[in-house]
Each structure stands twice: as structure tokens, then as C-alpha cells.
Enzyme design. Structure first.
Site, PDB file in Angstrom:
ATOM      1  N   THR A  50       0.161  -5.195   0.646  1.00  0.00           N
ATOM      2  CA  THR A  50       1.145  -5.302  -0.604  1.00  0.00           C
ATOM      3  C   THR A  50       0.494  -4.046  -1.554  1.00  0.00           C
ATOM      4  O   THR A  50      -0.379  -3.633  -1.602  1.00  0.00           O
ATOM      5  CB  THR A  50       0.746  -6.553  -1.081  1.00  0.00           C
ATOM      6  OG1 THR A  50      -0.534  -6.793  -1.813  1.00  0.00           O
ATOM      7  CG2 THR A  50       1.175  -7.701  -0.288  1.00  0.00           C
ATOM      8  N   GLY A  51       1.685  -3.554  -2.438  1.00  0.00           N
ATOM      9  CA  GLY A  51       1.734  -2.663  -3.111  1.00  0.00           C
ATOM     10  C   GLY A  51       1.094  -1.576  -2.653  1.00  0.00           C
ATOM     11  O   GLY A  51       0.121  -0.902  -3.052  1.00  0.00           O
ATOM     12  N   THR A 101       2.924   1.650  -2.030  1.00  0.00           N
ATOM     13  CA  THR A 101       3.567   2.812  -2.018  1.00  0.00           C
ATOM     14  C   THR A 101       2.854   3.817  -2.613  1.00  0.00           C
ATOM     15  O   THR A 101       3.306   5.200  -2.422  1.00  0.00           O
ATOM     16  CB  THR A 101       4.728   2.545  -2.875  1.00  0.00           C
ATOM     17  OG1 THR A 101       4.548   2.211  -3.889  1.00  0.00           O
ATOM     18  CG2 THR A 101       5.714   1.725  -1.984  1.00  0.00           C
ATOM     19  N   GLY A 137      -1.699   5.317  -4.307  1.00  0.00           N
ATOM     20  CA  GLY A 137      -3.109   5.092  -4.490  1.00  0.00           C
ATOM     21  C   GLY A 137      -3.656   4.353  -3.543  1.00  0.00           C
ATOM     22  O   GLY A 137      -3.464   4.805  -2.044  1.00  0.00           O
ATOM     23  N   GLY A 145      -3.340   1.429  -1.952  1.00  0.00           N
ATOM     24  CA  GLY A 145      -2.573   0.744  -1.153  1.00  0.00           C
ATOM     25  C   GLY A 145      -2.257   1.644  -0.132  1.00  0.00           C
ATOM     26  O   GLY A 145      -2.119   1.494   1.154  1.00  0.00           O
ATOM     27  N   TYR A 186      -7.450  -8.296 -17.386  1.00  0.00           N
ATOM     28  CA  TYR A 186      -7.242  -7.527 -16.025  1.00  0.00           C
ATOM     29  C   TYR A 186      -8.513  -8.109 -15.329  1.00  0.00           C
ATOM     30  O   TYR A 186      -8.602  -8.528 -14.194  1.00  0.00           O
ATOM     31  CB  TYR A 186      -7.310  -6.117 -16.072  1.00  0.00           C
ATOM     32  CG  TYR A 186      -7.512  -5.416 -14.753  1.00  0.00           C
ATOM     33  CD1 TYR A 186      -6.757  -5.277 -13.929  1.00  0.00           C
ATOM     34  CD2 TYR A 186      -8.821  -4.719 -14.589  1.00  0.00           C
ATOM     35  CE1 TYR A 186      -6.856  -4.395 -12.654  1.00  0.00           C
ATOM     36  CE2 TYR A 186      -9.255  -4.346 -13.411  1.00  0.00           C
ATOM     37  CZ  TYR A 186      -8.122  -3.992 -12.637  1.00  0.00           C
ATOM     38  OH  TYR A 186      -8.507  -3.390 -11.279  1.00  0.00           O
TER      39      TYR A 186
END
Length: 264
Positions: free
Chosen positions: A13-14, A16, A18, A20, A154
Site C-alpha cells: 500500500t502507498g 507510488t 518513496g 513503498g 504521527y
């Protein structure tokens, strides 16, 4: 060391950009059928093309969805009913003081960083257990233990991920399924570089200068004394997702340059 994931399907997931995207590339190199995920179709398609261009023999699919939204679960389940490797990488971060962070922001961070992975893991875990093989990884952060005072909202989500991963691991003993969290330190990603650019706008100083000072000023305990590269995190994730890591489960695995001094 051969990290062979041939015949396995992996959802990152995520993925696209960095960390991930680096993970998706590394799992594709290991032979997995990798499902790239982004919130928009354009970004997802771009990432799929990036991996396909780099690895022409790889099997790569795309699935555009916002996994912070519960309704995305039904769609991904229909498209990919069986997942062998689940990397819960989707996450957001912002800098804000505790006093200025409203309830809505706490809830948004919880939905994106925590519940996205909870829902996907809950959905796919049973199938992994039935097949007696599976890998689940939560991409947490050193901030799970080293809570930043300007990113408390965070840090709490990252601490939650570590706790959740440990609990899930203990819930499936002897199943052949491993569940771990991986704790990167400050990493050279689009989000981090954008943070430096914003600081440059506010201070009038060069972004490169701000980036060079970040580790010494904000993470002085770092032993490597530099930003981590996404590929360095991806290498750890690829190993823990591979058959070679069959005895590693319930662990919080550090890729943070040694800045956390506490053992464990």
C-alpha cells in the site's frame, strides 16, 4: 542470498513513491507478483510503468484506492482475493504542535496510518493461515519509540502499528504466517524533501543546507549520521517477506541508522 518469492502475490500500500515504491521494486525483483497502490489512477499507473521499465520480466499490477476508506476493502478483495505478502506502508505525516492539532487531525492520522493496515490484515490473514504461509509487514518508524514533540499525532500511530503487529503475530502461533513491523529512521523520500523545501521557504535558507543539518540537529543519536535511502528500508522488508525469514515474527525491526539506543 536468494530472496525467492516466485509464485507469491504481494500488495504494497502507498507504493507510488518513496519507501513503498522501493519495496515494490525489490519484491518484484524477488519474483513476486506485485500490486502497486496509490490514491489516484495516474500515480498508480506511473509507478507500475516505472517498475515494468526497470524489470521487463516482472509481473506488476496496479490498484488505485484510498485504503483509509473502509469501502476500498471490498474492491481490492474482488480484484485480488488472495494475497500472500501484505506490506502496510500507507502513511502520512505532518509537523504540528500538540496544542494546535485538532481532533479531526488525530482521527485522520489514525484512519490512514493504523486502520488501513488493520482492515487489510484482518481480511487477508485468514487465507494466509489456511495456506500455512504468509507475510505481513507494518512500516512503522523509529518515531514509535522516539516520539517527536512536533509530531505526536504521527508518533502515536507508529507506536500503535508496532503493538498491533506484535499482537497479530501472537494470535497466529504455529501458522507459518509471520507478522512484523519495520522501523525506518528519517528517509530521503518525497515527503521529507518537501518538508525541507517548506522550511526553506519559511526561513529563506537553501533546502540543501537544511537537509544537511537535519540529522545532526534533530536526530543527533544517529550512528550513520545521514538520511536513510528508501532502498535500504526495502532490503530489510524484502528479507522479512522472504522464506528465509521464517523464524522472524512479532519483531520490531530497525532500519534507523542506530539512533535508538534502547535494546529490544
Amino acid at each position: 542470498m536468494l530472496l525467492d518469492l516466485t509464485g507469491r502475490t504481494a500488495l504494497v500500500t502507498g507504493s507510488t513513491a518513496g519507501i513503498g515504491l522501493a519495496i515494490a521494486k525489490r519484491l518484484a525483483e524477488a519474483g513476486a507478483h506485485v500490486i502497486v497502490n496509490g490514491r489516484t489512477q495516474a500515480r498508480t499507473d506511473e509507478a507500475v510503468k516505472t517498475i515494468a521499465d526497470l524489470l521487463p520480466d516482472a509481473t506488476v499490477s496496479g490498484f488505485a484506492a484510498d485504503f483509509a476508506k473502509p469501502e476500498s476493502l471490498e474492491a481490492v478483495s474482488a480484484a485480488f482475493p488472495q494475497i500472500d505478502v501484505l506490506v502496510n506502508n500507507l502513511g502520512i505525516f505532518t509537523q504540528a504542535s500538540f496544542e494546535e492539532t485538532p481532533d479531526s487531525e488525530w482521527q485522520r492520522f489514525f484512519d490512514v496510518n493504523v486502520m488501513s493496515g488493520v482492515r487489510l490484515t484482518r481480511h487477508y490473514l485468514g487465507g494466509m493461515v489456511d495456506r500455512q504461509w504468509g507475510r505481513v509487514v507494518f512500516i512503522a518508524s523509529e518515531s514509535a519509540f522516539n516520539i517527536p514533540p512536533d509530531m505526536i499525532h504521527y508518533g502515536f500511530t507508529k507506536a500503535a502499528q508496532v503493538a498491533i503487529a506484535r499482537g497479530i503475530a501472537e494470535s497466529v502461533p504455529g501458522s507459518g504466517v509471520t507478522v512484523n513491523s519495520v522501523l525506518p529512521g528519517p528517509t530521503r523520500t518525497e515527503g521529507v524533501l518537501a518538508m525541507f523545501d517548506e522550511a526553506a521557504k519559511q526561513t529563506g535558507r537553501p533546502a540543501e543546507e537544511i537537509a544537511a543539518e537535519f540529522i545532526p540537529q534533530h536526530r543527533p543519536a544517529s550512528i550513520i549520521q545521514r538520511l536513510i535511502e528508501p532502498e535500504e528500508v526495502a532490503n530489510m522488508v524484502a528479507y522479512v517477506c522472504s522464506p528465509l525469514a521464517s523464524a522472524t515474527t512479532g519483531a520490531a525491526l530497525r532500519v534507523e541508522g542506530g539512533l535508538l539506543r534502547n535494546p529490544g
